[in-house]
Design an enzyme around this catalytic site. Structure first.
Site, PDB file in Angstrom:
ATOM      1  N   ASP A   1       0.806  -1.223   0.000  1.00 46.60           N
ATOM      2  CA  ASP A   1       0.000   0.000   0.000  1.00 46.60           C
ATOM      3  C   ASP A   1       0.845   1.283   0.000  1.00 46.60           C
ATOM      4  O   ASP A   1       0.321   2.364  -0.218  1.00 46.60           O
ATOM      5  CB  ASP A   1      -0.916   0.022   1.226  1.00 46.60           C
ATOM      6  CG  ASP A   1      -1.968  -1.074   1.191  1.00 46.60           C
ATOM      7  OD1 ASP A   1      -2.070  -1.753   0.146  1.00 46.60           O
ATOM      8  OD2 ASP A   1      -2.687  -1.257   2.189  1.00 46.60           O
TER       9      ASP A   1
ATOM     10  N   HIS B   1      -6.647  -9.752  -4.006  1.00 45.19           N
ATOM     11  CA  HIS B   1      -5.346 -10.282  -3.596  1.00 45.19           C
ATOM     12  C   HIS B   1      -4.404 -10.594  -4.754  1.00 45.19           C
ATOM     13  O   HIS B   1      -3.222 -10.858  -4.525  1.00 45.19           O
ATOM     14  CB  HIS B   1      -5.536 -11.518  -2.711  1.00 45.19           C
ATOM     15  CG  HIS B   1      -6.017 -11.170  -1.332  1.00 45.19           C
ATOM     16  ND1 HIS B   1      -7.327 -10.857  -1.070  1.00 45.19           N
ATOM     17  CD2 HIS B   1      -5.348 -11.041  -0.154  1.00 45.19           C
ATOM     18  CE1 HIS B   1      -7.448 -10.576   0.220  1.00 45.19           C
ATOM     19  NE2 HIS B   1      -6.278 -10.680   0.794  1.00 45.19           N
TER      20      HIS B   1
HETATM   21  O1  F6P Z   1      -1.310  -5.382   3.015  1.00 51.04           O
HETATM   22  C1  F6P Z   1      -2.257  -4.343   3.078  1.00 51.04           C
HETATM   23  C2  F6P Z   1      -3.481  -4.798   2.422  1.00 51.04           C
HETATM   24  O2  F6P Z   1      -3.055  -5.213   1.181  1.00 51.04           O
HETATM   25  C3  F6P Z   1      -4.624  -3.809   2.277  1.00 51.04           C
HETATM   26  O3  F6P Z   1      -4.563  -3.024   1.143  1.00 51.04           O
HETATM   27  C4  F6P Z   1      -5.808  -4.748   2.275  1.00 51.04           C
HETATM   28  O4  F6P Z   1      -6.978  -4.106   2.692  1.00 51.04           O
HETATM   29  C5  F6P Z   1      -5.392  -5.786   3.255  1.00 51.04           C
HETATM   30  O5  F6P Z   1      -4.014  -5.904   3.117  1.00 51.04           O
HETATM   31  C6  F6P Z   1      -6.048  -7.132   3.082  1.00 51.04           C
HETATM   32  O6  F6P Z   1      -5.600  -7.951   4.111  1.00 51.04           O
HETATM   33  P1  F6P Z   1      -5.981  -9.465   4.312  1.00 51.04           P
HETATM   34  O7  F6P Z   1      -5.150 -10.230   3.348  1.00 51.04           O
HETATM   35  O8  F6P Z   1      -5.624  -9.760   5.733  1.00 51.04           O
HETATM   36  O9  F6P Z   1      -7.438  -9.592   4.014  1.00 51.04           O
END
Ligand code: F6P
Length: 372
Positions: A137, A276
């Site tokens: 981010d 993701h």
């Molecule tokens: O690493 C930060 C981030 O990529 C954010 O942009 C996103 O909201 C979050 O991780 C998602 O996290 P997780 O994989 O725990 O759902």
């Protein structure tokens, strides 16, 4: 006189970021070259509480820098906010004879490191800690870039380019949502690099009506252009608190009102949530280099007995000496005070830092020009 640690441990915590493995590899090699024993901790702070240590030697880290994710695994660990949980973590480190810790991660992970080593709660000889900023981010203060940002941006731009092909073929509007919970950096930079027509980011502080109107204005302006340049690409940060399906419905309804003569099927928007996908994949060459260089600076400080520091890549602001100094080991890297970096991170996320205001201002300045 600083005490040099004999044994250190490395952990990766929070959201994984491409390039973390490069940082693990460089940390291991630099520490071992200095005669320091190195352990890895699996699954971040959670693994530390579960005593999940593994030895790390040169053969363990050979070739890992080209892999995405992190060979040590990662986790989110809310309990680490509690003092008694950190007491347990310190006791485990003491039992293991670990005197120094390299923490590779984002805001939450580095705040955990700062609290773990806080002399007010750790008593005499707290563990030495250094941070290596890693977060796709780019939401960390006092560093120009964190590990993982470059790869994530390239992934987004590649996806936007692909979507632009089909968008151009059909004269369509696409809203592409990218990661960025509290920070719009990825949405902003990939919008520029992909030649998108609009970027939506939380720093602008817009409500739903204003977001909808700016998309509709963009669609109407673009549709007035000659064919072949009528596609609209909108890059939306996840942190803009309007769910994409709700946004699509609102934009389509407003388009029907403002362009009553158009065939509704022809102007209907499409939505892609990259999710993701943005966080995965092989790290770019730049992220491999950045991970290696930041780890080099952080670990050299640690093995020299320094603590409460974060390695930083060219901070975008002038730093007074008590906040940070340029690293003698890399002219592009700084060693900044970890506490100061966490304060500046908070300022960045709350839109209080000059950097956050500048980023948002650039887009305000060019938004009207894009509609011409
Ligand atoms: O690493 C930060 C981030 O990529 C954010 O942009 C996103 O909201 C979050 O991780 C998602 O996290 P997780 O994989 O725990 O759902």
């Amino acid at each position: 006189m600083a005490t040099r640690p004999q044994r250190i441990a490395i952990l990766t915590s929070g959201g994984d970021a491409p390039g973390m493995n490069a940082a693990i590899r460089a940390s291991t090699l630099i520490a071992r070259a200095a005669g320091v024993e190195v352990l890895g901790i699996e699954r971040g702070w959670r693994g530390l509480l579960e005593d999940a240590f593994v030895p790390l030697a040169t053969p363990d880290v050979q070739g890992i820098l080209r892999e995405g994710g992190t060979i040590l695994g990662s986790a989110r660990c809310k309990e680490f906010h509690e003092r008694e949980v950190r007491d347990r973590a310190r006791a485990i480190l003491r039992d293991r004879g670990v005197e120094g810790l390299v923490v590779i991660g984002g805001n939450g992970s580095l705040a955990g490191a700062q609290a773990l080593a806080d002399p007010a709660e750790a008593g005499e000889r707290p563990p030495l800690v250094v941070g290596v900023p890693a977060s796709i981010d780019n939401d960390l203060g006092l560093t120009g870039l964190a590990i993982g940002v470059d790869t994530a941006m390239n992934t987004i731009v590649e996806a936007c380019d692909k979507i632009a092909d089909t968008a151009t073929a059909h004269d369509r509007t696409f809203i592409i949502e990218v990661m960025g919970r509290d920070c719009g950096y990825l949405a902003m930079t990939s919008a520029i690099a992909a030649g998108a027509d609009l970027a939506l980011f939380p720093e602008a502080g817009r409500d739903q009506a204003s977001v909808v109107e700016s998309i509709v204005d963009t669609v109407i302006a673009v549709r007035a252009r000659p064919r072949k340049s009528r596609r609209v690409i909108v890059v939306k940060a996840e942190g803009v608190q309007v769910p994409v399906e709700q946004l699509k419905t609102a934009v389509d309804a407003r388009l029907r009102e403002r362009v009553p003569d158009a065939d509704p099927a022809a102007i209907e928007t499409r939505v892609t949530v990259l999710g993701h996908v943005v966080r995965g994949g092989r790290p770019s060459a730049f992220d491999r280099l950045l991970g290696s260089r930041l780890a080099n600076v952080a670990v050299r400080a640690l093995v020299a007995g320094q603590s409460h520091k974060m390695a930083a890549w060219m901070p975008a602001v002038e730093l007074p000496e008590e906040v940070g100094t340029r690293s003698p080991y890399d002219p592009y890297c700084w060693l900044v005070d970890l506490g100061a970096a966490l304060v500046e991170t908070e300022n960045l996320l709350r839109g209080r830092s000059p950097l956050a205001r500048w980023r948002a201002g650039v887009f305000e300045d060019i938004e009207d020009a894009l509609l011409l």
